[in-house]
Structure formats: structure tokens, C-alpha cells
Design a protein around this motif. Sequence first.
Motif, PDB file in Angstrom:
ATOM      1  N   GLY A  85      -1.928   9.739   4.560  1.00 18.87           N
ATOM      2  CA  GLY A  85      -0.684  10.359   4.827  1.00 18.87           C
ATOM      3  C   GLY A  85       0.333   9.014   4.476  1.00 18.87           C
ATOM      4  O   GLY A  85       1.450   9.393   4.408  1.00 18.87           O
ATOM      5  N   ASN A  86      -0.306   7.620   4.683  1.00 23.51           N
ATOM      6  CA  ASN A  86       0.848   6.558   4.349  1.00 23.51           C
ATOM      7  C   ASN A  86       0.202   5.613   3.462  1.00 23.51           C
ATOM      8  O   ASN A  86      -0.283   4.654   3.973  1.00 23.51           O
ATOM      9  N   PRO A  87       0.123   5.790   2.071  1.00 20.04           N
ATOM     10  CA  PRO A  87      -0.586   4.810   1.386  1.00 20.04           C
ATOM     11  C   PRO A  87      -0.112   3.389   1.352  1.00 20.04           C
ATOM     12  O   PRO A  87       1.300   3.310   1.077  1.00 20.04           O
ATOM     13  N   VAL A  88      -1.199   2.459   1.258  1.00 27.41           N
ATOM     14  CA  VAL A  88      -0.439   1.181   1.511  1.00 27.41           C
ATOM     15  C   VAL A  88       0.077   0.669   0.197  1.00 27.41           C
ATOM     16  O   VAL A  88       0.868  -0.547  -0.022  1.00 27.41           O
ATOM     17  N   ASN A  89      -0.448   1.167  -0.841  1.00 27.62           N
ATOM     18  CA  ASN A  89      -0.031   0.886  -2.367  1.00 27.62           C
ATOM     19  C   ASN A  89       1.231   1.609  -2.815  1.00 27.62           C
ATOM     20  O   ASN A  89       1.078   1.774  -4.053  1.00 27.62           O
ATOM     21  N   ARG A  90       1.952   2.286  -2.064  1.00 21.34           N
ATOM     22  CA  ARG A  90       3.030   2.974  -2.356  1.00 21.34           C
ATOM     23  C   ARG A  90       3.825   2.397  -3.475  1.00 21.34           C
ATOM     24  O   ARG A  90       4.209   3.131  -4.504  1.00 21.34           O
ATOM     25  N   PRO A 116     -22.832   2.240  -8.753  1.00 14.83           N
ATOM     26  CA  PRO A 116     -23.930   1.861  -7.963  1.00 14.83           C
ATOM     27  C   PRO A 116     -23.903   2.658  -6.545  1.00 14.83           C
ATOM     28  O   PRO A 116     -24.907   3.452  -6.054  1.00 14.83           O
ATOM     29  N   THR A 117     -22.810   2.783  -6.025  1.00 16.83           N
ATOM     30  CA  THR A 117     -22.617   3.561  -4.606  1.00 16.83           C
ATOM     31  C   THR A 117     -21.993   4.701  -4.868  1.00 16.83           C
ATOM     32  O   THR A 117     -21.507   5.518  -3.893  1.00 16.83           O
ATOM     33  N   GLY A 118     -22.057   5.384  -5.974  1.00 16.79           N
ATOM     34  CA  GLY A 118     -21.189   6.595  -6.324  1.00 16.79           C
ATOM     35  C   GLY A 118     -19.734   6.833  -6.276  1.00 16.79           C
ATOM     36  O   GLY A 118     -19.359   7.737  -6.415  1.00 16.79           O
ATOM     37  N   SER A 119     -18.913   5.533  -6.630  1.00 12.69           N
ATOM     38  CA  SER A 119     -17.552   5.791  -6.530  1.00 12.69           C
ATOM     39  C   SER A 119     -16.848   4.578  -7.290  1.00 12.69           C
ATOM     40  O   SER A 119     -17.618   3.545  -7.447  1.00 12.69           O
ATOM     41  N   PHE A 120     -15.713   4.697  -7.560  1.00 14.38           N
ATOM     42  CA  PHE A 120     -14.887   3.598  -8.216  1.00 14.38           C
ATOM     43  C   PHE A 120     -14.488   2.349  -7.347  1.00 14.38           C
ATOM     44  O   PHE A 120     -14.403   1.305  -7.713  1.00 14.38           O
ATOM     45  N   LYS A 121     -14.956   2.619  -6.146  1.00 13.91           N
ATOM     46  CA  LYS A 121     -14.711   1.679  -5.174  1.00 13.91           C
ATOM     47  C   LYS A 121     -15.499   0.426  -5.384  1.00 13.91           C
ATOM     48  O   LYS A 121     -15.170  -0.738  -5.135  1.00 13.91           O
ATOM     49  N   ALA A 168      -3.427   5.222  -3.101  1.00 10.85           N
ATOM     50  CA  ALA A 168      -2.483   4.659  -4.305  1.00 10.85           C
ATOM     51  C   ALA A 168      -2.801   3.290  -4.958  1.00 10.85           C
ATOM     52  O   ALA A 168      -2.162   2.934  -5.784  1.00 10.85           O
ATOM     53  N   GLY A 169      -4.178   2.727  -4.735  1.00 11.26           N
ATOM     54  CA  GLY A 169      -4.498   1.625  -5.267  1.00 11.26           C
ATOM     55  C   GLY A 169      -5.088   1.854  -6.838  1.00 11.26           C
ATOM     56  O   GLY A 169      -4.704   0.852  -7.560  1.00 11.26           O
ATOM     57  N   ASN A 170      -5.913   2.861  -6.818  1.00  9.12           N
ATOM     58  CA  ASN A 170      -6.212   3.042  -8.272  1.00  9.12           C
ATOM     59  C   ASN A 170      -5.410   3.211  -9.344  1.00  9.12           C
ATOM     60  O   ASN A 170      -5.527   2.735 -10.284  1.00  9.12           O
ATOM     61  N   ILE A 171      -4.265   3.966  -9.052  1.00 12.21           N
ATOM     62  CA  ILE A 171      -3.328   4.281 -10.130  1.00 12.21           C
ATOM     63  C   ILE A 171      -2.625   2.908 -10.344  1.00 12.21           C
ATOM     64  O   ILE A 171      -2.134   2.712 -11.510  1.00 12.21           O
ATOM     65  N   SER A 172      -2.356   2.187  -9.232  1.00 12.93           N
ATOM     66  CA  SER A 172      -1.639   0.947  -9.565  1.00 12.93           C
ATOM     67  C   SER A 172      -2.521  -0.088 -10.357  1.00 12.93           C
ATOM     68  O   SER A 172      -2.164  -0.743 -11.106  1.00 12.93           O
ATOM     69  N   ARG A 179      -9.345  -6.519  -4.658  1.00 14.02           N
ATOM     70  CA  ARG A 179      -9.488  -5.021  -4.782  1.00 14.02           C
ATOM     71  C   ARG A 179      -9.112  -4.349  -6.218  1.00 14.02           C
ATOM     72  O   ARG A 179      -9.806  -3.740  -7.134  1.00 14.02           O
ATOM     73  N   LEU A 180      -7.714  -4.355  -6.360  1.00 12.77           N
ATOM     74  CA  LEU A 180      -7.107  -3.934  -7.475  1.00 12.77           C
ATOM     75  C   LEU A 180      -7.349  -4.872  -8.872  1.00 12.77           C
ATOM     76  O   LEU A 180      -7.408  -3.976  -9.975  1.00 12.77           O
ATOM     77  N   GLN A 181      -7.766  -6.029  -8.828  1.00 13.17           N
ATOM     78  CA  GLN A 181      -8.170  -6.922  -9.819  1.00 13.17           C
ATOM     79  C   GLN A 181      -9.407  -6.251 -10.418  1.00 13.17           C
ATOM     80  O   GLN A 181      -9.794  -6.092 -11.755  1.00 13.17           O
TER      81      GLN A 181
END
Length: 366
Positions: free
Chosen positions: A260-265, A72-77, A205-209, A176-178
Motif C-alpha cells: 500500500g505504500n511503495p518505497v520507490n514511489r 534460481p529462486t523463481g522470481s526477479f528478486k 515500485a522498484g522493478n519499474i524503476s 537491488r535496483l542496480q
Amino acid sequence: MLQVLRRLGGPRATMQDWPGLIEAYRSWLPVSAATPVITLREGATPLIPAPVIGERVGRGVKVFLKYDGLNPTGSFKDRGMTMAISKAREEGSEAVICASTGNTSAAAAAYARRGGMRAFVLIPDGYVAQGKLAQALLYGAEVLAVKGNFDRALAIVREVADRYPVTLVNSVNPYRLQGQKTAAFEVVDALGDAPDWLCIPVGNAGNISAYWMGFQEYRAAGHSARLPRMMGFQAAGAAPMVLGHPVDQPDTIATAIRIGNPVNRDNALRAQRESQGSFMAVTDAEILEAYKLLGRGEGVFCEPASAASVAGLLKRREEVPAGATVVCVLTGNGLKDPATAIEHNDSTFHTGLEPDTDIVARVMGF
């Protein structure tokens, strides 16, 4: 997707009956009868065959595009935000906050307003594509542009959420990841099994997780016979997962992954390790070439960051097993960043023509 619809609505169910991903995958998500479902009917995005890209890879490899730019808003978010906002509403929250390079702000604002909540958005001043900023403003977010990059904005919103009555909805929020893991369910539902490779852009790095979580859960339940290799691709100027350390001044044309510093690293590294996948950097030139190939070759308009998945696949095509099935995740719609499309294309644009049929026909080559 059809099997999910039929389970929900019977044998004659159509896409019009799609209830949104929470109801479609309710048994897989941490929701209850008490959860107020805030939805814009997100999910059920198409898995598009990509024969032109498949020919570039060669050796009978089948390539598909998971085009989440049609949310709906144009992204996976939107996948994660329906969960994060629904749970925030369930917990009595009246306001949410996020840091964003653009897509998160649009999704947070849309779903928060849908749920009757205030939305506060911190963006890096001057570093958000106009299409995304326009969305957040129109949805009614209160936008705060701060000097510095995304990583600094994220640090601020985390501190604000710790100190004040506002819910943080960046991907550090576990809901979010759920929500985002449902994309993996949809891929398996469409293909009948997991792909051999899953190519995906990597920023925070949230989506790959989330994808890895979804593939693992479906495999454990017997819905798929295998797990894919998770192949994450970052822009060369913003590649902390590749370099092994944060990047203080990330820089790339792909603004959605300029992080530069992903929280889901740690979660992403686990996905890479457990799937025997890898991370690789692609240059802005390679991203733009894939971006244009998607448009002129497949008729798919995605935002530049999305094209990193295709750029990465083409860069590593010699490693893809013959006859393999590959899914490239396209995270956002091209209309998010029209300026890049106008500046970087190979089309011919004839301007200043007289309004005369013969002149127009002559320019057309007739």
C-alpha cells in the motif's frame, strides 16, 4: 543474450557458460575486483513470444513475455539480491534482513546462505503464499511473522537495520535496483532494440524503476535507438500509484503486489513521466483471467501478480500502436502459489475412477 555470451566466452559459448548477471554485465554495475560475487547464475531468462496474447491485442502487435520466474529462486528478486548480498559481504556484513510478501524472502535467504550469512525475514502473518514461505524456511532463513501488513513489516526492518549490525536488502537498498536493471539490458540484447511498450506489475515500485534505469543506460551507450513507454499495472485493491496516496489496507489475490505504500514511489513516478507512460489498476478478476490465459494459451505458468502485466495490456490494447513490440514482464513462477492455480482454473479433474482401461478410455471420450 548470445552476444553477451560470445563477448564473455567466445563464438562457441553456450548458456552453460552464463556466469550470472554480475559477471555478464560487470562494466555496468558498481562492483570491483574486491567484490565477492555471490551468484546462483541468475539472469539470462527467456523472452518468450506470446502469439495468442498478440492476437488478442490485434493490429500486428508483437507481444513477448520476459519470464523472470525462471531465475534460481523463481522470481526477479534474484537479480537484485545477487548485487545486494555481494555488496553486503564486501562490506563485512554477517547478517541481512528484509520484509517480504514472499519472493524477497526466498531470494534473500538463498543468496545470504550462499554467502555464508544469516538471513532474517519479516512477513505479514498469514499473508504469504505457501510456496514462498517454504523456500525461505528451507534455505535457512529465520522467519518472523508479524501482525499487520507488508508496509508495517518494512517499517520495522528499516528501524532494526538502523540500530543493529544487519544489512537491509529490500529495494530501498540501492544495489537491488542496480541488479534488477540488467533485465532491461537482456530485453534489448534479445530484441536488438527497446520495445515500444514495457508492461510491468507494480508493488513496491522498484522493478519499474530499475527497468527504466537500464533502458536509459543502454540508450545512452548507443545499444538501443529508442526508449519504451513504461506501463505499470497495480491490483485495484492495492493501487497507491494510481490513486495518488497510500492504501492503508491493501487487498488482492496477487500477494506479491499487495503493498500500500511503495518505497520507490518517486523513482517510479519519474519513470512514468519521462517515458510518457502511465499507471493503471486491474481487478483481481482481470488478473485471474490473464493468469489462466497465459497458462492455457501460451503454456506459461506465472504467479498471479505477474499476470497483472498481461491483464493491463489487454485492458489498454486499443491504445497500443499498430505493429508495435510489447514486452510483458512476468516477475515470478506459478509454483510460488499453487493454491491459487488449484482454486482458479478451467480444467476438468476426474477423481475416484476405477483402475480399469475401458473406464479411463470412456471418460476420455473414446
